[in-house]
Design an enzyme around this catalytic site. Structure first.
Site, short mmCIF file in Angstrom:
data_model
loop_
_atom_site.label_atom_id
_atom_site.label_comp_id
_atom_site.label_asym_id
_atom_site.label_seq_id
_atom_site.Cartn_x
_atom_site.Cartn_y
_atom_site.Cartn_z
N LYS A 79 -5.33 -1.22 16.42
CA LYS A 79 -6.00 -0.33 15.40
C LYS A 79 -7.13 0.46 16.06
O LYS A 79 -7.21 1.69 15.80
CB LYS A 79 -6.62 -1.09 14.43
CG LYS A 79 -5.58 -1.67 13.70
CD LYS A 79 -4.64 -0.57 12.81
CE LYS A 79 -3.36 -1.09 12.21
NZ LYS A 79 -2.61 -0.13 11.91
N LEU A 106 0.80 -1.26 0.24
CA LEU A 106 0.15 0.07 0.05
C LEU A 106 0.82 1.33 -0.06
O LEU A 106 0.37 2.19 -0.61
CB LEU A 106 -0.89 -0.05 1.08
CG LEU A 106 -2.12 -0.92 1.13
CD1 LEU A 106 -2.41 -1.47 2.68
CD2 LEU A 106 -3.19 -0.48 0.50
N TYR A 132 -3.88 -7.34 17.69
CA TYR A 132 -3.90 -6.50 16.34
C TYR A 132 -4.89 -5.53 16.16
O TYR A 132 -4.94 -4.24 15.83
CB TYR A 132 -3.78 -7.23 15.17
CG TYR A 132 -3.70 -6.42 13.86
CD1 TYR A 132 -2.54 -5.82 13.35
CD2 TYR A 132 -4.85 -6.23 13.03
CE1 TYR A 132 -2.74 -4.80 12.38
CE2 TYR A 132 -4.93 -5.59 11.69
CZ TYR A 132 -4.03 -5.02 11.54
OH TYR A 132 -3.80 -4.03 10.60
N ASN A 169 2.13 4.69 7.33
CA ASN A 169 1.53 3.55 6.86
C ASN A 169 2.05 2.62 7.64
O ASN A 169 1.73 1.20 7.36
CB ASN A 169 1.54 3.55 5.35
CG ASN A 169 1.49 2.08 4.66
OD1 ASN A 169 0.47 1.68 4.45
ND2 ASN A 169 2.79 1.47 4.28
N SER A 207 -7.53 0.52 10.64
CA SER A 207 -7.95 -0.46 10.07
C SER A 207 -9.69 -0.57 10.46
O SER A 207 -10.14 -0.46 11.56
CB SER A 207 -7.32 -1.86 10.27
OG SER A 207 -8.10 -3.08 10.13
#
Length: 339
Positions: free
Chosen positions: A215, A42, A211, A119, A175
């Site tokens: 986020k 990305l 995870y 990122n 996310s």
């Protein structure tokens, strides 16, 4: 337009994955863009868009200079005659010393920063502790991302021009998995341990959810940082969070998302890295409407209920305060961002 429910059922995920995203078209003439983790996936595709849109300077970061030089060649392949200057910096998010050295170098060497896209991130199920004593996913995705944000924010603000159509913007890549975070660590919010220390406790947080939690904490952080900017910078900087969606990328190959969403679904429904990166450019050029917001599928969306509810808003303040406390112990410059 996504259904603004504050939830992410599979039906919504499928619908969004099938949404056709616009190709970035806002010119970046004269702008300097910094993208961390831009050697693959990305980040690399976002850098390619910036070159295509005629950015004056694109700064990419990688863990090693060699990887950066390879990435630089890959970025320029579609536009070999581009006049965009591409610079390579190295940084390791798993080390606060590396993050500080990187930020200090950028502050000293780069005249201005119009857009910063954070990122870089990791997704890992194993429990790894960094040299700084933090669980690695927590440090990389939350603490180091916040540290870079705060150190570079004054430099980003210097790029504000009242006559410019583009606002100086900090984009934090988050996310849609934040919708699925169970957040059992919230029970420690009022205790001495606190949320971050609970996240850093193997007995409490050794699971796939770490995870998703990282986020969620990013969303909390950027929302509170936006409030600080409004109060202290008079809105001269936009800070926003962006979800690229389920994409074919290095992050997915690390395992967490693949363990949660069947491999077959991934290969059928995942966006390409190029399509996912369109979200980055949309968020970076959307201006005030994206400030303090969560962006997905190239639109402002409602984040998880655990963010927007009365309880969630209190938890957001607590998370922000804990992040500031942890980082202030490393660097006095962070203290100014306390609310």
């Amino acid at each position: 337009m996504a259904t603004q429910t504050g939830k992410m059922p599979v039906s919504r995920l499928i619908r969004e994955q099938r949404t056709e995203l616009p190709i970035p078209s806002t010119p970046l003439d004269g702008k300097t863009v910094l993208i961390t983790g831009a050697n693959t996936g990305l980040g690399l595709e976002a850098a390619r868009h910036c070159v295509r849109l005629n950015a004056a300077n694109v700064i990419i970061t990688t863990r090693t200079a060699a990887k950066g030089e390879v990435a630089k060649e890959e970025i320029l392949k579609p536009n070999p005659d581009s006049k965009t200057n591409i610079s390579v910096y190295t940084v390791n998010y798993s080390s606060f010393a590396s993050v500080k050295a990187f930020a200090d170098k950028v502050i000293a060497e780069v005249p201005k920063l119009d857009i910063v896209i954070l990122n870089a991130g990791i997704s890992a199920t194993n429990w790894n502790v960094t040299e700084d004593g933090w669980e690695e996913v927590l440090q990389v995705n939350v603490l180091s991302t916040a540290y870079i944000s705060l150190l570079l924010l004054p430099k980003i603000r210097q790029s504000y021009e009242a006559s410019s159509a583009l606002m100086p913007t900090l984009v934090i890549v988050t996310s849609d998995t934040h919708y699925w975070a169970r957040f059992k660590q919230r029970q420690y919010a009022s205790e001495k341990m606190g949320i971050l220390n609970a996240m850093n406790d193997k007995k409490i947080s050794l699971n796939v959810d770490k995870y998703f939690m990282s986020k969620l904490l990013e969303v909390y952080f950027l929302r509170e940082l936006a409030k600080w900017i409004d109060a202290n910078y008079k809105g001269d900087v936009v800070v926003t969070g962006v979800n690229p969606g389920l994409c074919h990328s290095e992050l997915i190959r690390e395992g967490v998302i693949t363990n949660i969403i069947a491999g077959t679904f991934k290969w059928i429904m995942a966006r390409t890295a190029e399509v996912g990166s369109r979200n980055y450019l949309w968020a970076a050029t959307a201006g005030r409407k994206a400030h303090g917001q969560y962006v997905g599928s190239c639109e402002v969306q409602k984040p998880a209920v655990v963010v927007t509810s009365e309880e969630g808003q209190k938890l957001g303040v607590k998370v922000y305060e804990e992040i500031l406390e942890a980082l202030s112990a490393l660097d006095d410059r962070v203290r100014v961002f306390s609310q």
